[in-house]
Design a protein around this motif. Structure first.
Motif, PDB file in Angstrom:
ATOM      1  N   LEU A  94      56.407  54.346  47.989  1.00 44.14           N
ATOM      2  CA  LEU A  94      55.888  55.141  49.095  1.00 44.14           C
ATOM      3  C   LEU A  94      54.439  55.553  48.868  1.00 44.14           C
ATOM      4  O   LEU A  94      53.656  55.626  49.821  1.00 44.14           O
ATOM      5  CB  LEU A  94      56.755  56.387  49.288  1.00 44.14           C
ATOM      6  CG  LEU A  94      58.202  56.153  49.742  1.00 44.14           C
ATOM      7  CD1 LEU A  94      58.997  57.457  49.686  1.00 44.14           C
ATOM      8  CD2 LEU A  94      58.248  55.576  51.149  1.00 44.14           C
ATOM      9  N   GLY A  97      52.866  51.507  46.228  1.00 46.40           N
ATOM     10  CA  GLY A  97      53.243  50.149  46.576  1.00 46.40           C
ATOM     11  C   GLY A  97      53.607  49.296  45.381  1.00 46.40           C
ATOM     12  O   GLY A  97      53.862  48.093  45.546  1.00 46.40           O
ATOM     13  N   ASN A 153      55.109  46.037  47.204  1.00 45.92           N
ATOM     14  CA  ASN A 153      54.957  45.990  48.665  1.00 45.92           C
ATOM     15  C   ASN A 153      53.514  45.609  48.976  1.00 45.92           C
ATOM     16  O   ASN A 153      52.571  46.202  48.453  1.00 45.92           O
ATOM     17  CB  ASN A 153      55.284  47.357  49.288  1.00 45.92           C
ATOM     18  CG  ASN A 153      55.136  47.333  50.802  1.00 45.92           C
ATOM     19  OD1 ASN A 153      55.953  46.749  51.508  1.00 45.92           O
ATOM     20  ND2 ASN A 153      54.089  47.964  51.311  1.00 45.92           N
ATOM     21  N   SER A 155      50.981  43.395  52.246  1.00 41.63           N
ATOM     22  CA  SER A 155      50.920  42.780  53.567  1.00 41.63           C
ATOM     23  C   SER A 155      49.792  41.749  53.571  1.00 41.63           C
ATOM     24  O   SER A 155      49.072  41.590  52.580  1.00 41.63           O
ATOM     25  CB  SER A 155      50.689  43.837  54.653  1.00 41.63           C
ATOM     26  OG  SER A 155      49.414  44.443  54.494  1.00 41.63           O
ATOM     27  N   ILE A 188      53.807  52.193  51.178  1.00 40.79           N
ATOM     28  CA  ILE A 188      54.620  52.128  52.385  1.00 40.79           C
ATOM     29  C   ILE A 188      54.365  53.336  53.280  1.00 40.79           C
ATOM     30  O   ILE A 188      54.197  53.187  54.485  1.00 40.79           O
ATOM     31  CB  ILE A 188      56.112  52.035  52.010  1.00 40.79           C
ATOM     32  CG1 ILE A 188      56.400  50.697  51.315  1.00 40.79           C
ATOM     33  CG2 ILE A 188      56.990  52.177  53.245  1.00 40.79           C
ATOM     34  CD1 ILE A 188      57.844  50.537  50.887  1.00 40.79           C
ATOM     35  N   GLN A 189      54.283  54.523  52.702  1.00 45.24           N
ATOM     36  CA  GLN A 189      54.121  55.727  53.511  1.00 45.24           C
ATOM     37  C   GLN A 189      52.690  56.234  53.546  1.00 45.24           C
ATOM     38  O   GLN A 189      52.248  56.753  54.565  1.00 45.24           O
ATOM     39  CB  GLN A 189      55.050  56.833  53.000  1.00 45.24           C
ATOM     40  CG  GLN A 189      55.109  58.048  53.915  1.00 45.24           C
ATOM     41  CD  GLN A 189      56.176  59.044  53.495  1.00 45.24           C
ATOM     42  OE1 GLN A 189      56.511  59.136  52.318  1.00 45.24           O
ATOM     43  NE2 GLN A 189      56.714  59.781  54.447  1.00 45.24           N
ATOM     44  N   LYS A 191      49.863  54.563  53.391  1.00 47.02           N
ATOM     45  CA  LYS A 191      48.925  53.462  53.633  1.00 47.02           C
ATOM     46  C   LYS A 191      47.693  53.932  54.390  1.00 47.02           C
ATOM     47  O   LYS A 191      46.571  53.561  54.065  1.00 47.02           O
ATOM     48  CB  LYS A 191      49.642  52.351  54.405  1.00 47.02           C
ATOM     49  CG  LYS A 191      48.731  51.204  54.822  1.00 47.02           C
ATOM     50  CD  LYS A 191      49.495  50.177  55.624  1.00 47.02           C
ATOM     51  CE  LYS A 191      48.576  49.062  56.103  1.00 47.02           C
ATOM     52  NZ  LYS A 191      49.301  48.059  56.924  1.00 47.02           N
ATOM     53  N   MET A 335      61.022  53.291  58.587  1.00 41.54           N
ATOM     54  CA  MET A 335      60.232  53.265  57.360  1.00 41.54           C
ATOM     55  C   MET A 335      61.130  53.451  56.141  1.00 41.54           C
ATOM     56  O   MET A 335      60.962  52.772  55.115  1.00 41.54           O
ATOM     57  CB  MET A 335      59.158  54.352  57.407  1.00 41.54           C
ATOM     58  CG  MET A 335      58.271  54.398  56.173  1.00 41.54           C
ATOM     59  SD  MET A 335      57.277  55.885  56.085  1.00 41.54           S
ATOM     60  CE  MET A 335      58.545  57.125  55.891  1.00 41.54           C
ATOM     61  N   HIS A 338      62.909  50.235  55.556  1.00 36.00           N
ATOM     62  CA  HIS A 338      62.027  49.225  54.962  1.00 36.00           C
ATOM     63  C   HIS A 338      61.901  49.418  53.454  1.00 36.00           C
ATOM     64  O   HIS A 338      61.964  48.455  52.680  1.00 36.00           O
ATOM     65  CB  HIS A 338      60.653  49.310  55.617  1.00 36.00           C
ATOM     66  CG  HIS A 338      59.613  48.441  54.981  1.00 36.00           C
ATOM     67  ND1 HIS A 338      59.738  47.074  54.866  1.00 36.00           N
ATOM     68  CD2 HIS A 338      58.427  48.751  54.395  1.00 36.00           C
ATOM     69  CE1 HIS A 338      58.679  46.575  54.262  1.00 36.00           C
ATOM     70  NE2 HIS A 338      57.874  47.583  53.950  1.00 36.00           N
ATOM     71  N   CYS A 339      61.734  50.657  53.026  1.00 43.23           N
ATOM     72  CA  CYS A 339      61.653  50.943  51.587  1.00 43.23           C
ATOM     73  C   CYS A 339      62.974  50.629  50.906  1.00 43.23           C
ATOM     74  O   CYS A 339      62.999  50.059  49.806  1.00 43.23           O
ATOM     75  CB  CYS A 339      61.254  52.397  51.379  1.00 43.23           C
ATOM     76  SG  CYS A 339      61.003  52.874  49.650  1.00 43.23           S
ATOM     77  N   ASN A 342      63.446  46.847  50.555  1.00 42.72           N
ATOM     78  CA  ASN A 342      62.561  46.330  49.509  1.00 42.72           C
ATOM     79  C   ASN A 342      63.193  46.521  48.142  1.00 42.72           C
ATOM     80  O   ASN A 342      63.179  45.607  47.300  1.00 42.72           O
ATOM     81  CB  ASN A 342      61.206  47.047  49.591  1.00 42.72           C
ATOM     82  CG  ASN A 342      60.161  46.462  48.657  1.00 42.72           C
ATOM     83  OD1 ASN A 342      60.395  46.269  47.471  1.00 42.72           O
ATOM     84  ND2 ASN A 342      58.994  46.192  49.197  1.00 42.72           N
TER      85      ASN A 342
END
Length: 495
Positions: A94, A97, A153, A155, A188-189, A191, A335, A338-339, A342
């Motif tokens: 979170l 990453g 994590n 992108s 993730i949180q 970003k 969210m 998603h975590c 993962n």
């Protein structure tokens, strides 16, 4: 507050929460200091509690499919080791990453056997994506990191293309040619929280500075010296000042210790009001709950972290029936999902890569999951669809003819207009048409079978089916006349 204590200017520009080069498992820079703000950390901690539900959020499904008792015990030990570090992994994903752990085995003298453990790996690493899409890690000594459980994590935006002219001296030419991108972990949180955290930091500093200015107390004494004092004006002021501005150190020690004395009060002389200072106060209303800029900045922070505002406001109680994320925000729930996915995918891929036997088994590591608002929406939608479909099928069943049923279906298709062009809706209409045709085809076959059976029964009695009702009456009259003649019965019943 921490940046102010360290002497960092509040107007300094911030970098992203994640850097492009020299990725660290712990991160660095002013953005990291702001990411470690107590308020932001509280948001991350609450989110990690929703990702990892309960004291042992990791469990094993399909454990009964393992026939080997030793392998089954080993799997349970790994599950216990994962439960010790899964919250750390959730917080790291979170906030940073990236979260890495080294697998170790140790001898438990109490249990009398070897158990598994996972130890955090906190060294800086360089992450690359090869041309085949696989990810490789290099430590500070330019060695490939292997046998490490890595939660990562990233992108497409966090990929940095390796220039053709660049070269890492720690790798051979052939090895370097396989590298396509340098991968930067992406929180993730947190970003998109850097600029918001900077604004929140500046707003807090402004609020504290404004409150300090409002807390300033202006104190002075005015003395009317008159016109007859002449040169004794300053002497009069000094005498009054010695009386008013008492030195706290010259007082008797019998006074209460740690008493704060108001020393240094200024004295202003005036003559009959001429030159007399007047204090003008204009203190604006400072209600922190009504500050639009603070509420706006907090709204941006909640939007960037996708965190429901009601979770952060402990002055507002949640609904007493709230026991899961059902009543929570769907964006926050996605969210969290998603975590969680993962973490699950990383654990299962790492576990299955250890042996071919496990790769083909039905054993999976899962995280405890509570129902979300999206699950409730799906159930409500399916319930509405089921009720509508049942009511429509009941309407079709009440139709007396095939044409009437098809007209019902066609009218429904006309009402839906363009929505009926959706593939799922078209499939439903085709299914209903098949239902109508199958129903009335079955009714037609039943009528034909009933007619055939009646014809066969009449044929067995030596009588054929009449062509119409008149022919039936003539046939009955002929049969009656023939019976009367055979048994010599009277032509009519006597009165």
């Amino acid at each position: 507050m921490l940046a102010n204590f360290l002497g960092i200017p509040p107007g300094v520009s911030l970098r992203r929460t994640y850097g492009n080069r020299g990725t660290s498992a712990n991160g660095n820079g002013l953005s990291e200091i702001l990411a470690n703000h107590d308020f932001i950390n509280s948001i991350v901690d609450i989110t990690s509690d929703d990702v990892c539900v309960g004291n042992s959020p990791v469990y094993v499904s399909g454990l009964s499919s393992i026939s080997s008792p030793i392998l089954k015990q080993r799997t349970e030990d790994i599950c216990a080791a994962l439960n010790k570090i899964v919250r750390w992994a959730a917080v790291d994903l979170l906030k940073h990453g990236l979260s890495m752990y080294v697998f170790h085995s140790y001898e438990d003298r109490v249990a009398g056997r070897v158990k598994a453990s996972l130890v955090p790996f906190v060294e800086d690493v360089k992450i690359y994506m090869k041309r085949d899409g696989s990810i490789v890690f290099y430590d500070t000594k330019d060695r490939v990191v292997e046998n490490v459980l890595v939660f990562l994590n990233y992108s497409k935006e966090s990929l940095v293309k390796i220039e053709s002219g660049s070269h890492d001296n720690s790798m051979s030419d052939a090895e370097w040619d396989e590298m396509l991108y340098e991968v930067t972990p992406e929180p993730i949180q947190l970003k998109n929280v850097s600029s918001v955290a900077q604004d929140l930091y500046g707003l807090e500093r402004s609020m504290y500075s404004y409150r300090n200015k409002l807390a300033r107390i202006v104190r002075f004494i005015t003395v009317d010296v008159g016109n007859s004092q002449g040169e004794r004006t300053q002497e009069i002021i000094d005498d009054i000042s010695q009386t008013i501005n008492a030195d706290s150190q010259s007082l008797q020690p019998t006074m209460t210790p740690n008493t704060d004395f108001a020393d240094g009060i200024s004295i202003h002389p005036h003559r009959k009001g001429i030159g007399k200072p007047e204090l003008v106060e204009n203190v604006p209303d400072f209600d922190i709950s009504k500050m639009a800029d603070l509420d706006y900045t907090l709204g941006r922070l909640f939007l960037a972290t996708r965190f429901p505002k009601t979770y952060a406001d402990f002055n507002t109680n949640l609904n007493e029936t709230t026991v899961s994320l059902i009543r929570g925000d769907i964006r926050y729930a996605r969210m969290v999902a998603h975590c969680r996915f993962n973490i699950e995918d990383t654990i299962n891929n790492w576990f299955r890569s250890s042996s071919k036997e496990l790769d083909s088994s039905d054993v999976y590591f899962r995280l405890v999951k509570l129902p979300t608002s999206e699950d409730t929406d799906v159930v409500d939608t399916l319930t509405s669809f089921a009720e509508f479909s049942n009511n429509f099928i009941e309407t079709l069943d009440n139709a007396e003819t095939r044409e009437a049923a098809l007209n019902y279906l066609q009218s429904m298709e006309s009402l839906l207009d363009d929505t009926s062009n959706l593939s799922s809706v078209q499939n439903w209409f085709e299914l209903m048409r098949s239902y109508i045709n199958d129903k009335f085809d079955a009714l037609d076959r039943d009528e034909e079978n009933a007619a055939a059976q009646e014809a066969a029964a009449l044929e067995g009695l030596g009588t054929s089916l009449p062509a119409d009702e008149g022919a039936a009456e003539d046939a009955v009259a002929a049969d009656m006349a023939a019976a009367a003649e055979e048994f010599e019965a009277p032509p009519a019943v006597p009165e």
